[in-house]
Design a protein around this motif. Structure first.
Motif, PDB file in Angstrom:
ATOM      1  N   MET A   1      -6.831   3.382  24.196  1.00 41.58           N
ATOM      2  CA  MET A   1      -6.001   2.503  25.036  1.00 41.58           C
ATOM      3  C   MET A   1      -6.261   1.048  24.643  1.00 41.58           C
ATOM      4  SD  MET A   1      -5.854   2.315  29.194  1.00 41.58           S
ATOM      5  CE  MET A   1      -4.914   1.062  30.026  1.00 41.58           C
ATOM      6  N   GLN A   2      -5.202   0.300  24.381  1.00 38.51           N
ATOM      7  CA  GLN A   2      -5.345  -1.078  23.920  1.00 38.51           C
ATOM      8  C   GLN A   2      -5.755  -1.987  25.066  1.00 38.51           C
ATOM      9  OE1 GLN A   2      -1.862  -2.648  22.065  1.00 38.51           O
ATOM     10  NE2 GLN A   2      -2.947  -4.308  21.045  1.00 38.51           N
ATOM     11  N   GLU A   3      -6.702  -2.889  24.793  1.00 37.99           N
ATOM     12  CA  GLU A   3      -7.180  -3.831  25.794  1.00 37.99           C
ATOM     13  C   GLU A   3      -6.061  -4.779  26.206  1.00 37.99           C
ATOM     14  OE1 GLU A   3     -10.525  -7.398  26.272  1.00 37.99           O
ATOM     15  OE2 GLU A   3     -10.172  -6.463  24.323  1.00 37.99           O
ATOM     16  N   GLN A   4      -5.977  -5.034  27.520  1.00 37.16           N
ATOM     17  CA  GLN A   4      -4.978  -5.968  28.026  1.00 37.16           C
ATOM     18  C   GLN A   4      -5.512  -7.391  27.889  1.00 37.16           C
ATOM     19  OE1 GLN A   4      -4.002  -5.429  32.159  1.00 37.16           O
ATOM     20  NE2 GLN A   4      -2.550  -7.144  32.209  1.00 37.16           N
ATOM     21  N   PRO A   5      -4.725  -8.326  27.377  1.00 36.30           N
ATOM     22  CA  PRO A   5      -5.205  -9.710  27.268  1.00 36.30           C
ATOM     23  C   PRO A   5      -5.427 -10.337  28.638  1.00 36.30           C
ATOM     24  CG  PRO A   5      -2.870  -9.576  26.693  1.00 36.30           C
ATOM     25  CD  PRO A   5      -3.349  -8.168  26.850  1.00 36.30           C
ATOM     26  N   VAL A   6      -6.352 -11.300  28.722  1.00 42.74           N
ATOM     27  CA  VAL A   6      -6.545 -12.029  29.981  1.00 42.74           C
ATOM     28  C   VAL A   6      -5.459 -13.082  30.145  1.00 42.74           C
ATOM     29  CG1 VAL A   6      -9.022 -11.651  30.133  1.00 42.74           C
ATOM     30  CG2 VAL A   6      -8.182 -13.650  28.908  1.00 42.74           C
ATOM     31  N   LEU A   7      -4.872 -13.501  29.022  1.00 41.46           N
ATOM     32  CA  LEU A   7      -3.780 -14.477  29.045  1.00 41.46           C
ATOM     33  C   LEU A   7      -2.782 -14.119  27.960  1.00 41.46           C
ATOM     34  CD1 LEU A   7      -2.431 -17.243  29.816  1.00 41.46           C
ATOM     35  CD2 LEU A   7      -3.911 -18.286  28.080  1.00 41.46           C
ATOM     36  N   SER A   8      -1.517 -14.098  28.325  1.00 40.73           N
ATOM     37  CA  SER A   8      -0.457 -13.849  27.352  1.00 40.73           C
ATOM     38  C   SER A   8       0.622 -14.920  27.514  1.00 40.73           C
ATOM     39  CB  SER A   8       0.147 -12.455  27.580  1.00 40.73           C
ATOM     40  OG  SER A   8       1.073 -12.144  26.571  1.00 40.73           O
ATOM     41  N   ILE A   9       0.865 -15.648  26.439  1.00 38.39           N
ATOM     42  CA  ILE A   9       1.889 -16.708  26.437  1.00 38.39           C
ATOM     43  C   ILE A   9       3.046 -16.246  25.565  1.00 38.39           C
ATOM     44  CG2 ILE A   9       2.424 -19.081  25.744  1.00 38.39           C
ATOM     45  CD1 ILE A   9       0.612 -18.939  28.167  1.00 38.39           C
ATOM     46  N   LYS A  10       4.258 -16.355  26.080  1.00 42.53           N
ATOM     47  CA  LYS A  10       5.440 -15.883  25.348  1.00 42.53           C
ATOM     48  C   LYS A  10       6.497 -16.989  25.291  1.00 42.53           C
ATOM     49  CE  LYS A  10       4.712 -11.102  26.933  1.00 42.53           C
ATOM     50  NZ  LYS A  10       4.022 -10.666  25.729  1.00 42.53           N
ATOM     51  N   ASN A  11       6.774 -17.447  24.074  1.00 44.73           N
ATOM     52  CA  ASN A  11       7.884 -18.383  23.803  1.00 44.73           C
ATOM     53  C   ASN A  11       7.858 -19.636  24.678  1.00 44.73           C
ATOM     54  OD1 ASN A  11       9.028 -16.591  21.837  1.00 44.73           O
ATOM     55  ND2 ASN A  11       9.779 -15.340  23.546  1.00 44.73           N
ATOM     56  N   LEU A  12       6.682 -20.209  24.823  1.00 43.13           N
ATOM     57  CA  LEU A  12       6.567 -21.437  25.618  1.00 43.13           C
ATOM     58  C   LEU A  12       7.142 -22.611  24.835  1.00 43.13           C
ATOM     59  CD1 LEU A  12       3.600 -22.694  27.716  1.00 43.13           C
ATOM     60  CD2 LEU A  12       4.608 -24.221  26.038  1.00 43.13           C
ATOM     61  N   SER A  13       8.038 -23.354  25.470  1.00 38.42           N
ATOM     62  CA  SER A  13       8.602 -24.557  24.867  1.00 38.42           C
ATOM     63  C   SER A  13       8.544 -25.698  25.871  1.00 38.42           C
ATOM     64  CB  SER A  13      10.060 -24.334  24.443  1.00 38.42           C
ATOM     65  OG  SER A  13      10.128 -23.415  23.363  1.00 38.42           O
ATOM     66  N   LYS A  14       8.293 -26.898  25.352  1.00 39.74           N
ATOM     67  CA  LYS A  14       8.281 -28.098  26.177  1.00 39.74           C
ATOM     68  C   LYS A  14       8.982 -29.202  25.412  1.00 39.74           C
ATOM     69  CE  LYS A  14       7.219 -31.211  29.274  1.00 39.74           C
ATOM     70  NZ  LYS A  14       7.879 -31.235  30.587  1.00 39.74           N
ATOM     71  N   GLN A  15      10.063 -29.739  26.001  1.00 42.86           N
ATOM     72  CA  GLN A  15      10.780 -30.835  25.354  1.00 42.86           C
ATOM     73  C   GLN A  15      10.920 -32.004  26.315  1.00 42.86           C
ATOM     74  OE1 GLN A  15      14.453 -28.410  24.857  1.00 42.86           O
ATOM     75  NE2 GLN A  15      15.568 -30.203  25.623  1.00 42.86           N
ATOM     76  N   TYR A  16      10.943 -33.191  25.753  1.00 45.75           N
ATOM     77  CA  TYR A  16      11.168 -34.418  26.517  1.00 45.75           C
ATOM     78  C   TYR A  16      12.523 -34.961  26.094  1.00 45.75           C
ATOM     79  CZ  TYR A  16       6.136 -34.019  27.282  1.00 45.75           C
ATOM     80  OH  TYR A  16       4.887 -33.564  27.617  1.00 45.75           O
ATOM     81  N   GLY A  17      13.513 -34.795  26.948  1.00 44.69           N
ATOM     82  CA  GLY A  17      14.880 -35.186  26.620  1.00 44.69           C
ATOM     83  C   GLY A  17      15.824 -34.025  26.834  1.00 44.69           C
ATOM     84  N   GLU A  18      17.116 -34.312  26.870  1.00 48.07           N
ATOM     85  CA  GLU A  18      18.127 -33.308  27.204  1.00 48.07           C
ATOM     86  C   GLU A  18      18.533 -32.444  26.013  1.00 48.07           C
ATOM     87  OE1 GLU A  18      19.271 -32.662  30.301  1.00 48.07           O
ATOM     88  OE2 GLU A  18      17.759 -34.111  30.935  1.00 48.07           O
ATOM     89  N   GLY A  19      18.292 -32.933  24.783  1.00 53.70           N
ATOM     90  CA  GLY A  19      18.803 -32.211  23.615  1.00 53.70           C
ATOM     91  C   GLY A  19      20.279 -32.515  23.401  1.00 53.70           C
ATOM     92  N   THR A  82      10.835 -23.924  28.906  1.00 50.86           N
ATOM     93  CA  THR A  82      11.105 -22.485  28.950  1.00 50.86           C
ATOM     94  C   THR A  82       9.831 -21.757  28.558  1.00 50.86           C
ATOM     95  OG1 THR A  82      11.842 -22.468  26.631  1.00 50.86           O
ATOM     96  CG2 THR A  82      13.551 -22.698  28.309  1.00 50.86           C
ATOM     97  N   GLY A  83       9.785 -20.469  28.856  1.00 51.02           N
ATOM     98  CA  GLY A  83       8.651 -19.666  28.426  1.00 51.02           C
ATOM     99  C   GLY A  83       8.009 -18.888  29.564  1.00 51.02           C
ATOM    100  N   GLU A  84       7.125 -17.982  29.197  1.00 49.95           N
ATOM    101  CA  GLU A  84       6.452 -17.111  30.156  1.00 49.95           C
ATOM    102  C   GLU A  84       4.950 -17.151  29.912  1.00 49.95           C
ATOM    103  OE1 GLU A  84       8.192 -13.149  30.008  1.00 49.95           O
ATOM    104  OE2 GLU A  84      10.049 -14.042  29.282  1.00 49.95           O
ATOM    105  N   GLY A  85       4.179 -17.001  31.011  1.00 45.54           N
ATOM    106  CA  GLY A  85       2.732 -16.901  30.925  1.00 45.54           C
ATOM    107  C   GLY A  85       2.238 -15.863  31.903  1.00 45.54           C
ATOM    108  N   TYR A  86       1.316 -15.008  31.450  1.00 43.43           N
ATOM    109  CA  TYR A  86       0.804 -13.920  32.289  1.00 43.43           C
ATOM    110  C   TYR A  86      -0.720 -13.922  32.256  1.00 43.43           C
ATOM    111  CZ  TYR A  86       5.638 -12.426  31.857  1.00 43.43           C
ATOM    112  OH  TYR A  86       7.015 -12.398  31.880  1.00 43.43           O
ATOM    113  N   LEU A  87      -1.331 -13.884  33.441  1.00 44.53           N
ATOM    114  CA  LEU A  87      -2.783 -13.842  33.577  1.00 44.53           C
ATOM    115  C   LEU A  87      -3.193 -12.498  34.162  1.00 44.53           C
ATOM    116  CD1 LEU A  87      -3.243 -17.398  35.121  1.00 44.53           C
ATOM    117  CD2 LEU A  87      -4.243 -16.658  32.952  1.00 44.53           C
ATOM    118  N   ARG A  88      -4.142 -11.826  33.517  1.00 46.29           N
ATOM    119  CA  ARG A  88      -4.564 -10.521  34.020  1.00 46.29           C
ATOM    120  C   ARG A  88      -5.156 -10.635  35.420  1.00 46.29           C
ATOM    121  NH1 ARG A  88      -8.287  -7.093  30.134  1.00 46.29           N
ATOM    122  NH2 ARG A  88     -10.073  -7.975  31.210  1.00 46.29           N
ATOM    123  N   ASP A  89      -5.770 -11.792  35.726  1.00 46.95           N
ATOM    124  CA  ASP A  89      -6.404 -11.981  37.028  1.00 46.95           C
ATOM    125  C   ASP A  89      -5.442 -12.507  38.088  1.00 46.95           C
ATOM    126  OD1 ASP A  89      -9.495 -11.530  36.585  1.00 46.95           O
ATOM    127  OD2 ASP A  89      -8.754 -12.595  34.830  1.00 46.95           O
TER     128      ASP A  89
END
Length: 278
Positions: A1-19, A82-89
């Protein structure tokens, strides 16, 4: 069984401005991470990785690469775009922490994450005593037992080699290295499973740097705590990190085991970083 990460970050983006149409196109022509048309800065772009229990992950890159913005986003000092973050705790790693209420984000900051800033003035109240600074974090997490808080504060100050006769002294009277050690003690006060360290040795004398790095390594071994260490200094990353991420212009350009990344860098930028030290 694969160990679950304590933190998983998925596609986190941070922009300053509207684009704009220029920088949001599939073949966007940016100047590094900056759009010359609308002036939007893409500080972090689609950052994804996992951290496991007891692991130290290093993030390295030049100034402006996005590594400190990422750390601020993870600690909720900045709002992610945008993006996702998951904490095992936190809810068994099933709920995106970035979509939580301000109250819940404060709970995560105070109980699951510890933060040590490059500038101690961001992490400490300089006019409060060292004990009070450490107690503040415990109070924020709901601790109301004064004697327990005092005992915990003194124990941590001793652990980070702050003389106990100075425990009631304000950090403004301390050297930079001592201020960083008080910050580390404060960050550890609620036994967080994840500790974030942002350029914690920058500006310190070499001998003081070595003391702080030894302290971080011993804390990691003793508490089996997971850490994310941001630095522009490859020597710091080599000493501390099990795995390393290299960032450039807001993106991850290389990642792997630290020895592998530093001994056999694949990306041209990483090669320049490594060879500049030789």
């Amino acid at each position: 069984m694969q160990e679950q990460p304590v933190l998983s970050i998925k596609n986190l983006s941070k922009q300053y401005g509207e684009g704009c149409a220029h920088c949001e196109a599939a073949d966007a022509q940016l100047e590094k991470n900056f759009c010359p048309h609308c002036k939007t800065v893409y500080a972090c772009r689609n950052i994804s990785f996992d951290v496991y229990r007891g692991e130290i992950l290093g993030i390295v890159g030049e100034s402006g690469s996005g590594k400190s913005t990422f750390m601020k986003s993870l600690y909720f000092d900045e709002e992610v775009t945008t993006g996702e973050g998951y904490l095992r705790d936190f809810e068994d790693g099933q709920t995106n922490i970035f979509t939580q209420s301000d109250q819940m984000k404060r709970y995560i900051r105070n109980t699951i994450l510890g933060m040590v800033y490059q500038n101690p003035m961001l992490g400490l109240k300089m006019d409060f005593s060292s004990m009070s600074n450490i107690a503040e974090k415990q109070i924020a997490a709901g601790n109301r037992h004064v004697r327990n808080m005092e005992a915990r504060s003194l124990s941590l100050l001793e652990h980070v080699n702050i003389p106990l006769h100075r425990s009631k002294e304000a950090p403004k009277n301390f050297s930079g290295g001592m201020q960083q050690r008080v910050q580390i003690a404060k960050a550890l006060s609620n036994n967080p499973p994840i500790l974030l360290l942002d350029e914690v040795t920058t500006g310190l004398d070499l001998s003081v740097q070595a003391d702080v790095l030894d302290l971080i390594k011993s804390i990691q071994r003793e508490f089996n705590i997971s850490m994310i260490v941001v630095s522009h200094d490859l020597a710091v990353i080599r000493m501390l990190a099990d795995r390393t991420i290299v960032m450039l212009n807001g993106e991850i350009i290389e990642h792997g085991l630290t020895d592998q990344v530093l001994e056999d860098p694949q990306h041209e930028y990483t090669q320049q970083l490594v060879y500049s030290l030789l």
